[in-house]
Motif scaffolding. Structure first.
Motif, PDB file in Angstrom:
ATOM      1  N   GLY A 130       0.776  -1.226   0.000  1.00  0.00           N
ATOM      2  CA  GLY A 130       0.000   0.000   0.000  1.00  0.00           C
ATOM      3  C   GLY A 130       0.811   1.281   0.000  1.00  0.00           C
ATOM      4  O   GLY A 130       0.255   2.367   0.174  1.00  0.00           O
ATOM      5  N   GLN A 131       2.111   1.179  -0.227  1.00  0.00           N
ATOM      6  CA  GLN A 131       2.962   2.375  -0.190  1.00  0.00           C
ATOM      7  C   GLN A 131       3.034   3.118  -1.517  1.00  0.00           C
ATOM      8  O   GLN A 131       3.349   4.307  -1.535  1.00  0.00           O
ATOM      9  N   TYR A 132       2.744   2.424  -2.626  1.00  0.00           N
ATOM     10  CA  TYR A 132       2.920   3.050  -3.942  1.00  0.00           C
ATOM     11  C   TYR A 132       1.705   2.784  -4.835  1.00  0.00           C
ATOM     12  O   TYR A 132       1.047   1.754  -4.717  1.00  0.00           O
ATOM     13  N   ALA A 133       1.468   3.725  -5.730  1.00  0.00           N
ATOM     14  CA  ALA A 133       0.474   3.543  -6.786  1.00  0.00           C
ATOM     15  C   ALA A 133       1.215   3.675  -8.108  1.00  0.00           C
ATOM     16  O   ALA A 133       2.067   4.560  -8.272  1.00  0.00           O
ATOM     17  N   TYR A 134       0.888   2.794  -9.034  1.00  0.00           N
ATOM     18  CA  TYR A 134       1.501   2.815 -10.359  1.00  0.00           C
ATOM     19  C   TYR A 134       0.415   3.150 -11.368  1.00  0.00           C
ATOM     20  O   TYR A 134      -0.561   2.409 -11.508  1.00  0.00           O
ATOM     21  N   VAL A 135       0.587   4.269 -12.055  1.00  0.00           N
ATOM     22  CA  VAL A 135      -0.427   4.776 -12.970  1.00  0.00           C
ATOM     23  C   VAL A 135       0.117   4.726 -14.389  1.00  0.00           C
ATOM     24  O   VAL A 135       1.184   5.292 -14.682  1.00  0.00           O
ATOM     25  N   ALA A 136      -0.634   4.061 -15.272  1.00  0.00           N
ATOM     26  CA  ALA A 136      -0.265   3.996 -16.681  1.00  0.00           C
ATOM     27  C   ALA A 136      -0.971   5.122 -17.428  1.00  0.00           C
ATOM     28  O   ALA A 136      -2.179   5.307 -17.299  1.00  0.00           O
ATOM     29  N   LEU A 137      -0.196   5.873 -18.213  1.00  0.00           N
ATOM     30  CA  LEU A 137      -0.711   6.986 -19.003  1.00  0.00           C
ATOM     31  C   LEU A 137      -0.675   6.608 -20.476  1.00  0.00           C
ATOM     32  O   LEU A 137       0.390   6.356 -21.034  1.00  0.00           O
ATOM     33  N   ASP A 138      -1.855   6.551 -21.076  1.00  0.00           N
ATOM     34  CA  ASP A 138      -1.942   6.261 -22.503  1.00  0.00           C
ATOM     35  C   ASP A 138      -1.655   7.545 -23.276  1.00  0.00           C
ATOM     36  O   ASP A 138      -1.684   8.632 -22.733  1.00  0.00           O
ATOM     37  N   VAL A 139      -1.411   7.439 -24.535  1.00  0.00           N
ATOM     38  CA  VAL A 139      -1.068   8.505 -25.475  1.00  0.00           C
ATOM     39  C   VAL A 139       0.359   8.991 -25.214  1.00  0.00           C
ATOM     40  O   VAL A 139       1.199   8.969 -26.095  1.00  0.00           O
ATOM     41  N   SER A 140       0.667   9.416 -23.969  1.00  0.00           N
ATOM     42  CA  SER A 140       2.037   9.839 -23.658  1.00  0.00           C
ATOM     43  C   SER A 140       2.938   8.638 -23.371  1.00  0.00           C
ATOM     44  O   SER A 140       4.149   8.792 -23.248  1.00  0.00           O
ATOM     45  N   VAL A 144       3.806   6.196 -14.119  1.00  0.00           N
ATOM     46  CA  VAL A 144       4.130   7.098 -13.024  1.00  0.00           C
ATOM     47  C   VAL A 144       4.021   6.323 -11.715  1.00  0.00           C
ATOM     48  O   VAL A 144       3.024   5.641 -11.470  1.00  0.00           O
ATOM     49  N   LYS A 145       5.064   6.432 -10.891  1.00  0.00           N
ATOM     50  CA  LYS A 145       5.069   5.801  -9.571  1.00  0.00           C
ATOM     51  C   LYS A 145       4.794   6.897  -8.537  1.00  0.00           C
ATOM     52  O   LYS A 145       5.573   7.845  -8.401  1.00  0.00           O
ATOM     53  N   ILE A 146       3.678   6.762  -7.828  1.00  0.00           N
ATOM     54  CA  ILE A 146       3.296   7.740  -6.813  1.00  0.00           C
ATOM     55  C   ILE A 146       3.576   7.143  -5.432  1.00  0.00           C
ATOM     56  O   ILE A 146       3.120   6.046  -5.117  1.00  0.00           O
ATOM     57  N   ASN A 147       4.326   7.889  -4.619  1.00  0.00           N
ATOM     58  CA  ASN A 147       4.611   7.481  -3.256  1.00  0.00           C
ATOM     59  C   ASN A 147       3.419   7.906  -2.399  1.00  0.00           C
ATOM     60  O   ASN A 147       3.148   9.101  -2.251  1.00  0.00           O
ATOM     61  N   LEU A 148       2.693   6.956  -1.847  1.00  0.00           N
ATOM     62  CA  LEU A 148       1.496   7.258  -1.064  1.00  0.00           C
ATOM     63  C   LEU A 148       1.818   7.652   0.380  1.00  0.00           C
ATOM     64  O   LEU A 148       0.916   8.045   1.119  1.00  0.00           O
ATOM     65  N   GLN A 149       3.084   7.584   0.768  1.00  0.00           N
ATOM     66  CA  GLN A 149       3.494   8.074   2.090  1.00  0.00           C
ATOM     67  C   GLN A 149       3.741   9.584   2.040  1.00  0.00           C
ATOM     68  O   GLN A 149       3.381  10.313   2.958  1.00  0.00           O
ATOM     69  N   THR A 150       4.330  10.044   0.927  1.00  0.00           N
ATOM     70  CA  THR A 150       4.677  11.464   0.795  1.00  0.00           C
ATOM     71  C   THR A 150       3.732  12.208  -0.147  1.00  0.00           C
ATOM     72  O   THR A 150       3.801  13.432  -0.235  1.00  0.00           O
ATOM     73  N   LEU A 151       2.879  11.466  -0.872  1.00  0.00           N
ATOM     74  CA  LEU A 151       1.997  12.020  -1.901  1.00  0.00           C
ATOM     75  C   LEU A 151       2.798  12.826  -2.927  1.00  0.00           C
ATOM     76  O   LEU A 151       2.435  13.944  -3.291  1.00  0.00           O
ATOM     77  N   GLN A 152       3.869  12.213  -3.371  1.00  0.00           N
ATOM     78  CA  GLN A 152       4.745  12.785  -4.394  1.00  0.00           C
ATOM     79  C   GLN A 152       4.972  11.744  -5.496  1.00  0.00           C
ATOM     80  O   GLN A 152       4.878  10.545  -5.250  1.00  0.00           O
ATOM     81  N   ILE A 153       5.298  12.234  -6.684  1.00  0.00           N
ATOM     82  CA  ILE A 153       5.685  11.327  -7.767  1.00  0.00           C
ATOM     83  C   ILE A 153       7.151  10.987  -7.582  1.00  0.00           C
ATOM     84  O   ILE A 153       8.004  11.878  -7.573  1.00  0.00           O
ATOM     85  N   ASP A 154       7.436   9.706  -7.410  1.00  0.00           N
ATOM     86  CA  ASP A 154       8.815   9.249  -7.217  1.00  0.00           C
ATOM     87  C   ASP A 154       9.543   9.013  -8.535  1.00  0.00           C
ATOM     88  O   ASP A 154      10.745   9.189  -8.621  1.00  0.00           O
TER      89      ASP A 154
END
Length: 172
Positions: A130-140, A144-154
């Protein structure tokens, strides 16, 4: 009140050509209001169901056992399509270049990540801890790896092989 004589048609009263270019979201007046259901996810303990509705830009949270609506997460103005849930957050992707991190303690948006117009946030998964979210961006074509502890893109990975294999639209 319109009195209709025999032989009259709808086009005698309404400009049908004008109607073709209009879209209306008609709220039936009973919550939850959700048009065009897309992906859904369970809470980590399985007691809540989160249903993403792109047409009305919200997510409805249901008590799974009773199917009673518990909350409606609104303010998701990016046409939400996918969701992943941790113990603390729900991460919601939007086709119109945004990712929302929602605090599950009060269902408020804790953070919003906006991307360029060339990006469509189409898919999200979270790490097993539960520490990270991995978001796939289509077209681009990015991940993106989002750190859910800091709410920043790692991390952002370019040239990531994201491709929509199918897309459907239903109209009436």
């Amino acid at each position: 009140k319109i009195l209709v004589e025999k032989g009259k048609m709808l086009s005698d009263f309404v400009n049908l050509r004008e109607l073709r270019s209009q879209q209306d979201d008609i709220n039936p007046g009973q919550d939850p209001e959700g048009d065009f259901m897309l992906n859904s996810a369970f809470s980590t303990d399985g007691t809540q169901l989160f249903v993403v509705t792109g047409g009305t830009n919200n997510v409805t949270v249901f008590d799974f056992e009773t199917m009673t609506p518990l909350a409606m997460i609104s303010g998701l103005d990016a046409y939400p399509v996918d969701i992943a849930v941790t113990d603390t957050y729900a991460v919601i992707t939007g086709l119109e270049s945004a990712v929302y991190v929602v605090n599950l303690s009060d269902y408020t948006i804790a953070e919003t990540f906006n991307f360029s117009d060339e990006a469509q946030a189409v898919s999200v998964v979270t790490s097993s801890d539960g520490q990270y979210a991995y978001v796939a961006l289509d077209v681009s074509d990015q991940l993106v790896k989002i750190n859910l502890q800091t709410l920043q893109i790692d991390l952002t990975i370019d040239n990531f092989p994201v491709e929509l294999l199918s897309y459907s639209m239903i109209t009436t």
